[in-house]
Structures are given as C-alpha cells and as structure tokens.
Design a protein around this motif. Sequence first.
Motif, mmCIF file in Angstrom:
data_model
loop_
_atom_site.group_PDB
_atom_site.id
_atom_site.type_symbol
_atom_site.label_atom_id
_atom_site.label_comp_id
_atom_site.label_asym_id
_atom_site.label_seq_id
_atom_site.Cartn_x
_atom_site.Cartn_y
_atom_site.Cartn_z
ATOM 1 N N MET A 1 0.841 -1.188 0.000
ATOM 2 C CA MET A 1 0.000 0.000 0.000
ATOM 3 C C MET A 1 0.883 1.247 0.000
ATOM 4 O O MET A 1 1.806 1.378 0.778
ATOM 5 N N GLU A 2 0.599 2.132 -0.912
ATOM 6 C CA GLU A 2 1.341 3.387 -0.953
ATOM 7 C C GLU A 2 0.644 4.428 -0.088
ATOM 8 O O GLU A 2 -0.263 4.108 0.661
ATOM 9 N N MET A 3 1.060 5.637 -0.205
ATOM 10 C CA MET A 3 0.504 6.722 0.600
ATOM 11 C C MET A 3 -0.837 7.191 0.015
ATOM 12 O O MET A 3 -0.979 7.326 -1.191
ATOM 13 N N ILE A 4 -1.810 7.405 0.899
ATOM 14 C CA ILE A 4 -3.112 7.948 0.500
ATOM 15 C C ILE A 4 -3.223 9.324 1.144
ATOM 16 O O ILE A 4 -2.919 9.490 2.317
ATOM 17 N N ASN A 5 -3.643 10.320 0.361
ATOM 18 C CA ASN A 5 -3.776 11.652 0.942
ATOM 19 C C ASN A 5 -5.152 12.237 0.665
ATOM 20 O O ASN A 5 -5.827 11.855 -0.290
ATOM 21 N N ALA A 6 -5.573 13.134 1.538
ATOM 22 C CA ALA A 6 -6.862 13.807 1.407
ATOM 23 C C ALA A 6 -6.796 15.142 2.139
ATOM 24 O O ALA A 6 -5.911 15.368 2.967
ATOM 25 N N VAL A 7 -7.753 16.010 1.835
ATOM 26 C CA VAL A 7 -7.825 17.330 2.462
ATOM 27 C C VAL A 7 -9.103 17.422 3.271
ATOM 28 O O VAL A 7 -10.164 16.978 2.834
ATOM 29 N N GLY A 8 -8.989 17.978 4.473
ATOM 30 C CA GLY A 8 -10.166 18.227 5.305
ATOM 31 C C GLY A 8 -10.210 19.698 5.668
ATOM 32 O O GLY A 8 -9.167 20.327 5.873
ATOM 33 N N GLY B 1 -8.326 27.736 15.074
ATOM 34 C CA GLY B 1 -7.935 27.322 16.412
ATOM 35 C C GLY B 1 -7.812 25.820 16.482
ATOM 36 O O GLY B 1 -7.997 25.122 15.493
ATOM 37 N N PHE B 2 -7.546 25.305 17.673
ATOM 38 C CA PHE B 2 -7.290 23.862 17.752
ATOM 39 C C PHE B 2 -8.534 23.014 17.532
ATOM 40 O O PHE B 2 -8.450 21.919 17.017
ATOM 41 N N LYS B 3 -9.732 23.524 17.874
ATOM 42 C CA LYS B 3 -10.945 22.735 17.649
ATOM 43 C C LYS B 3 -11.236 22.616 16.146
ATOM 44 O O LYS B 3 -11.542 21.539 15.636
ATOM 45 N N GLY B 4 -11.129 23.723 15.441
ATOM 46 C CA GLY B 4 -11.327 23.702 13.989
ATOM 47 C C GLY B 4 -10.292 22.835 13.305
ATOM 48 O O GLY B 4 -10.603 22.088 12.380
ATOM 49 N N GLN B 5 -9.055 22.908 13.784
ATOM 50 C CA GLN B 5 -7.995 22.086 13.203
ATOM 51 C C GLN B 5 -8.260 20.602 13.446
ATOM 52 O O GLN B 5 -8.089 19.778 12.549
ATOM 53 N N ALA B 6 -8.707 20.257 14.661
ATOM 54 C CA ALA B 6 -8.983 18.850 14.986
ATOM 55 C C ALA B 6 -10.094 18.304 14.098
ATOM 56 O O ALA B 6 -10.019 17.175 13.603
ATOM 57 N N GLU B 7 -11.134 19.100 13.860
ATOM 58 C CA GLU B 7 -12.248 18.635 13.033
ATOM 59 C C GLU B 7 -11.861 18.581 11.561
ATOM 60 O O GLU B 7 -12.361 17.731 10.819
ATOM 61 N N ALA B 8 -10.960 19.463 11.127
ATOM 62 C CA ALA B 8 -10.454 19.397 9.758
ATOM 63 C C ALA B 8 -9.637 18.119 9.556
ATOM 64 O O ALA B 8 -9.774 17.440 8.536
ATOM 65 N N ILE B 9 -8.815 17.791 10.553
ATOM 66 C CA ILE B 9 -8.016 16.565 10.485
ATOM 67 C C ILE B 9 -8.930 15.345 10.477
ATOM 68 O O ILE B 9 -8.727 14.395 9.713
ATOM 69 N N ARG B 10 -9.974 15.367 11.313
ATOM 70 C CA ARG B 10 -10.941 14.260 11.370
ATOM 71 C C ARG B 10 -11.571 14.020 9.998
ATOM 72 O O ARG B 10 -11.703 12.879 9.559
ATOM 73 N N MET B 11 -11.925 15.095 9.316
ATOM 74 C CA MET B 11 -12.525 14.962 7.986
ATOM 75 C C MET B 11 -11.505 14.406 6.983
ATOM 76 O O MET B 11 -11.844 13.554 6.155
ATOM 77 N N GLY B 12 -10.264 14.871 7.062
ATOM 78 C CA GLY B 12 -9.221 14.374 6.167
ATOM 79 C C GLY B 12 -8.960 12.892 6.365
ATOM 80 O O GLY B 12 -8.820 12.140 5.397
ATOM 81 N N ILE B 13 -8.909 12.451 7.626
ATOM 82 C CA ILE B 13 -8.704 11.029 7.926
ATOM 83 C C ILE B 13 -9.869 10.204 7.378
ATOM 84 O O ILE B 13 -9.674 9.149 6.779
#
Length: 128
Positions: free
Chosen positions: A1-8, A69-81
């Motif tokens: 498996m290679e690298m998979i990327n996405a944007v959140g 802020g950190f809450k927005g960043q955490a939810e952006a990361i959650r969407m990307g994952i």
Amino acid sequence: MEMINAVGRRKASVARVYLMKGQGKITINDKDLKDYFPSHVMLNVTDPFVTADIDGNIYDLKVNVKGGGFKGQAEAIRMGISRCLVKLSEDFRKPLKVKKYLTRDSREVERKKYGKPKARRSFQFSKR
C-alpha cells in the motif's frame, strides 16, 4: 500500500492528511498528537478509526494543518482522515457518513458590520 492523501476543512482550518502503513504514529506539523492538541480535543482526531472499527495502530498519519484554532484544526483533520479511509475501502463510507465525518461543515464566523459592535448585535437602545 502506498501513501493515501486527502484534504479536510473546517472553519478557517485546512488539513492535509497522509495515510500510510506503519505503527500508529500520528504526526501533526512535525509534532506528536499528544504534544499538539489539548487532551479533550485529541479524541476528535482518532474518532474515524473507532467509527470504522479499524485498529489505528496499523496506519501512520502525517498531517499538515494551518489556520483557525485547535478545535477547527482537529475537526479538519478528522474529515481528512475519514476521506483517506474511504479511499482505502468503500466499506467505511456508510459508518463515517452516518456520523457526518464526510460532510463539510461550512459554518464560518460572520464578519463584523460597520455601525454595529459585532456582526449582528446592535448598540443598546434607549428611548430617553
């Protein structure tokens, strides 16, 4: 498996997430997850693995996140994952969609208007 990327995205935050096979190491802006986020926000980041019923220790995550802020960043990361997991296997789409992890929450802070103290609030009105 290679690298998979996405944007959140969430509020003013944009997160680029790179998922690859590994030992469960999560790196955000070259820092460890525990060092980057306060403890009450960390669960937001790992929620997609729990929802999709995946052992998070078989994937490494490298995340670049900026803005907000950190809450927005955490939810952006959650969407990307979540988007990465769907690219990995379509079977994960249904449980993630039910929890709304694949839906972009477009709410942002409304700009302040002139003649008002905030976006919609007016100055106190007095007849006398």
